[in-house]
Write an enzyme that holds these catalytic residues in place. Structure first.
Site, mmCIF file in Angstrom:
data_model
loop_
_atom_site.group_PDB
_atom_site.id
_atom_site.type_symbol
_atom_site.label_atom_id
_atom_site.label_comp_id
_atom_site.label_asym_id
_atom_site.label_seq_id
_atom_site.Cartn_x
_atom_site.Cartn_y
_atom_site.Cartn_z
ATOM 1 N N GLY B 155 127.215 -31.536 -5.319
ATOM 2 C CA GLY B 155 127.510 -31.768 -3.908
ATOM 3 C C GLY B 155 128.332 -33.033 -3.724
ATOM 4 O O GLY B 155 128.327 -33.937 -4.568
ATOM 5 N N CYS B 156 129.049 -33.100 -2.616
ATOM 6 C CA CYS B 156 129.945 -34.230 -2.382
ATOM 7 C C CYS B 156 129.158 -35.531 -2.189
ATOM 8 O O CYS B 156 129.492 -36.565 -2.761
ATOM 9 C CB CYS B 156 130.855 -33.947 -1.196
ATOM 10 S SG CYS B 156 130.011 -33.369 0.285
ATOM 11 N N TYR B 157 128.100 -35.470 -1.379
ATOM 12 C CA TYR B 157 127.299 -36.680 -1.175
ATOM 13 C C TYR B 157 126.648 -37.121 -2.475
ATOM 14 O O TYR B 157 126.541 -38.300 -2.784
ATOM 15 C CB TYR B 157 126.182 -36.429 -0.162
ATOM 16 C CG TYR B 157 126.594 -36.464 1.275
ATOM 17 C CD1 TYR B 157 127.177 -37.603 1.829
ATOM 18 C CD2 TYR B 157 126.379 -35.373 2.114
ATOM 19 C CE1 TYR B 157 127.532 -37.646 3.176
ATOM 20 C CE2 TYR B 157 126.739 -35.412 3.464
ATOM 21 C CZ TYR B 157 127.313 -36.557 3.983
ATOM 22 O OH TYR B 157 127.655 -36.604 5.305
ATOM 23 N N THR B 158 126.146 -36.127 -3.201
ATOM 24 C CA THR B 158 125.391 -36.478 -4.403
ATOM 25 C C THR B 158 126.307 -37.090 -5.457
ATOM 26 O O THR B 158 125.902 -38.003 -6.168
ATOM 27 C CB THR B 158 124.655 -35.251 -4.952
ATOM 28 O OG1 THR B 158 125.606 -34.240 -5.198
ATOM 29 C CG2 THR B 158 123.632 -34.763 -3.969
#
Lengths: 352, 352, 352, 352
Positions: B155-158
């Site tokens: 994921g992008c945030y992760t």
């Protein structure tokens, strides 16, 4: 018709200056009689702020040579740069001791001369006034402000952090050693001086932190939180710049003390602000957007539970130029002058 | 000339799909032979993304009825919505077991079926594939990815949180119980579906948090951080939406363990990433801007000391559509196919 | 491996400078050996443009004292301010007559010394070079550019107006006395100097015309359109500033001559540009967006019929920093050096 | 205290609805007693527009089943979609003939039933009301509006074009066959419905024309300009979308008749609007910005000379949601109700 206060705005060519003018033009008890700006002295206000073209306003003048006594102003709003302010206000209040002053700079916010010297790198030029000045966050210090001659309007970031935190600190409801404040501000907070880093093309479509670990607003937070806690408090605070004009959103991470849950914190804030016209606590679990307070003097506060037990995430939103600066300043004026507190600053937010 | 891989992009009408196409059109070893989109099936790609008007691309088709075996694709990028993905990839890999898959959805990121069921509310439809899938954060899992058939792109945030934190956790350099991640994302992270809350006029000139205490990316963080720590780790994570298209900035608050200072943390990260082409650690005290990684596969990381002793503020910036999604996915493809890791994804950031 | 051209970029601290560096870093036949910047001399490029932090680049130096002969540059891109350019290039070409120059300033665009003096208020300092210089709009002057030593890269607005209009003027297809060009540019077109009017807060959420009836790019349009028409042509041109970083959209109002309809004009343009890699004519009735050419060297052109018979509305879109400046400049370099015309400038647009 | 008008806002969940509520909340003679919204019926206004959280407002209801007679509203603002409007207002005025209506849709702007059918593709459902309706551009039709029961509030684009052009047409000062209007609007002009093309990521950092040669507002321009000219007038009009929330800038190209210069046109406009509170003509040669009218009911007009003799460039700026919609609507209400014309709509523009 009620008489109008004769008003001067020092530093009218910046954004807090124009915001004061915007609101004072529609304030029923205000008459703008003096506007100052050093580099733009001699120009009509419409040249530095074309939105005022349709209105009659005094021509901008320089401060030097003004006869404060003869001007006999009722209220002066001072939106001058740091340090200049101390000298100007010292002269002004010596010549016209009856004039009331709301100062929007940082110069009179710290009551401790040592703290001032440490954060600003020099001795204060008007230490007696520094002692006299009242810290102007209305919801916390309303009683003292009513009697003040010189009010130090709080910083924009600090208002966004104090309004949600001070009642919780006073209620001894949160752990004082683990407060993290992650704050994000619109670009008007950086002022109107022509700097490369503030150009549209440098700012648009991007986001960054700045002054990490160093921002001077922390001095104000230390003072006010320590006062509320009756012991020293030091918080972690990181400011960021948003690609938008207005608005500060502060995301605040706290841990409840002695079993206090996020709901408990929400209840404390809801009660504390139940009758305040300019602070609105959202239902538990809802959090505010900066866009919904744009152009208004409203602060919105939300409280949500973290998934880690005992921790809460508190978010506040205000317009840095209104509740974070000029709206707050007029709120202070209203108190000092005995006007209704919401007079002239009750505009509803402009969204979208 | 070297042969080119035959490539399919499933879900080409969304932003991660168009980013894949943008980069693959200039990848020396890639040939796009299949583009799918359900609602836009039958349309030329130029109708859903006019920037591709000047280029030759396959017409968009629906997935149903595709003969995966006959297509004999070398690589499939899957940018389909959650849950749909599981079914499509199960069919695809059953019919064409030689095809390599990089999946950009969340469907195969959690290796624990129970964790999946908890966060997503239903049993996984392809539990064997879930076991087979390799978590595709290249800088952490490079060796496993090279051998994988199915890669779960992170994921992008992760990605923005793992790149700075995982090396520190592995080095046992930070306190695991006080990590706060305050993340801010550009709007493309929210996808391309037509929702009122994502309209320009709802978003522009404003900022807000969302999913406070609840965002599903926390499941991925839990898994990866616990793996790195060899014990359960639970972090505080708050996502926000920025009025800009691209970029994630993560402001991370940590406390050093056993006397580790911010400088120590900086040194650990600098060494860890010294030879990585897509992670750049800035000099100590400097922090990154999202604008300086826009359109590129680069992640920048900065470390600064908090004024509270023992605490550090770590900030990472990446482009959510590139290193946070499609660039990372091509980096994974390059590993799987044995191409040079930077091939086709070495564009320099577009600033301003 | 093919040898690389030794390249200098003069004025590398501005936006056209950084765009040159962005693309040249990935150009297979280019090696950047010199970067100049007057006020930032001595600094690493990463300090003025942090997006280049991960890359090796020469330190910025001042021009004074450079030994052009010893440097033996193959190509110099000159992105210096108006007037300075003339003096620098005169010295450079006197000392190193073999060096090829692509000049991005306005200094060598006007071949007529009288026109230059009229629009710029002073005599030209290098009139012989002014005569030698070739006007560098590739699609119109490709043949001459191949043989040139000094190319005057066209203005951003003028490229957006010439690409759609010059073929129509050459074909005698439109009325020459009623051309109205309403042009809108992103803010990077105004450069990187720190001016109040260009601050984010002054620009964001607003739009305005400027230089109404006076913009200097009209001199270039007069020259090129008169050349194409073989008679004097004077157009109406109004530039505007958009609250976005990149992109020029030109809305052009014309009347067909001798019964030429909008469809006829569309056909002329479609044929003229059929084989051009960097000009794409959309299907009749469709019009382009600036966002779909962002970061690319592509120009898109659309033609639609006005409801008033005989009139057409032609719209062009390009990225002012790429096809309107640095991409065009590299296209010119490619021609001069005999490289493939699209080398290093074939990136696909970055949308969103 | 003066009595307050009982007010209903139909279609309160859109942007013109929320703007009406924003201003009416602070209008001394207005009391909002009814808010309708079909899909959001049953919700509190704060759910569809969180900026109203701190204020008391009626819950949203559906229109069906309302008893117009019993409601006995003094004024209804109708901000419903096209066509729906005709049916609703027919019923409303049949049941409650005393109620005054200001309609913000396009349904009653065209007085000619044939023109209506041509542009909208169907017969009008309330032709008698169409005849009765008065076109509500106050500065042009003030006298008729005072006596009206049903006012058709003008379109946002048409207000921006009519305010500068109608006085010049009436004065027979410009050539009627060569008027070109190049108009640019902020995104709120496109409404609040969830469409892909209006998503933040589709709009931000880009600009485009739309409806080229076809926009329906041309019908209104034809009607009003022909009326002013006392002969048929057909103008060229191209709308564009700006990446900003509010503001319409119209750049208008005209030729003076019988030797009229740009200065002459400026003088005509200056005289015409000398006493108008909501139209401000700038000094000759200055042109307005949309940002300087944001959130206000002001229109600013500038006139400059083209370099081609006899031609002038006229630019107007207004806020499409205020003077282009809801502010104008309240101005109409003030006239109908005999209130001071500026009451409740005299806010100064919000800049920055």
């Amino acid at each position: 018709m009620a008489t109008k206060a004769k008003i001067g705005v020092l530093g009218a060519s910046g954004y807090t200056g124009s915001e004061l003018v915007r609101m004072l033009l529609r304030h029923p008890r205000a008459e703008i009689v003096l506007l100052t700006a050093e580099r733009s002295a001699g120009k009509p206000m419409r040249e530095v702020f074309p939105q005022f073209s349709p209105y009659e306003l005094p021509t901008l003048v320089a401060i030097e040579g003004l006869d404060w006594k003869a001007l006999a102003l009722d209220v002066v709003f001072c939106a001058l740069p740091h340090a200049t302010t101390q000298k100007v206000l010292k002269d002004l209040l010596a010549a016209a001791p009856e004039t009331k002053v709301v100062d929007l700079s940082a110069d009179f916010r710290l009551s401790d001369t040592a703290a001032y010297a440490k954060w600003y790198g020099h001795e204060h030029h008007a230490p007696e006034l520094q002692k006299e000045a009242v810290y102007g966050l209305v919801e916390i210090h309303r009683r003292d402000i009513r009697k003040a001659r010189l009010v130090a309007n709080p910083g924009c970031y600090t208002s966004g952090a104090q309004l949600p935190l001070t009642p919780l600190i006073k209620a001894k409801a949160i752990d004082l050693d683990e407060i993290v404040i992650d704050a994000k501000s619109g670009m008007t907070g950086a002022g109107r001086s022509a700097k490369e880093a503030m150009l549209f093309s440098e700012v648009s479509e991007g986001f960054n932190a700045y002054g990490v670990g160093k921002h001077r607003h922390m001095a104000e937070l230390d003072q006010e939180f320590s006062l509320a806690a009756e012991r020293p408090v030091t918080v972690t605070f990181t400011p960021h710049l948003l690609p938008q004009n207005r608005g500060i959103l502060s995301t605040i991470y706290v841990r409840g003390r002695r079993g206090r849950t996020a709901q408990d914190l929400h209840e404390i804030l809801s009660k504390f602000y139940a009758k305040e016209p300019f602070v609105h606590v959202l239902p538990f679990g809802e959090t505010p957007h900066t866009r919904h307070v744009r152009g208004s003097n409203m602060t919105m506060i939300g409280v949500a539970a973290d998934r880690i037990e005992g921790r809460a995430i508190i978010i506040s939103a205000l317009d840095n130029l209104v509740k974070g600066a000029s709206g707050q300043a007029i709120q202070n004026m209203n108190l000092i002058m005995g006007y209704p507190e919401t007079m002239g600053i009750d505009q509803v937010a402009l969204f979208p």
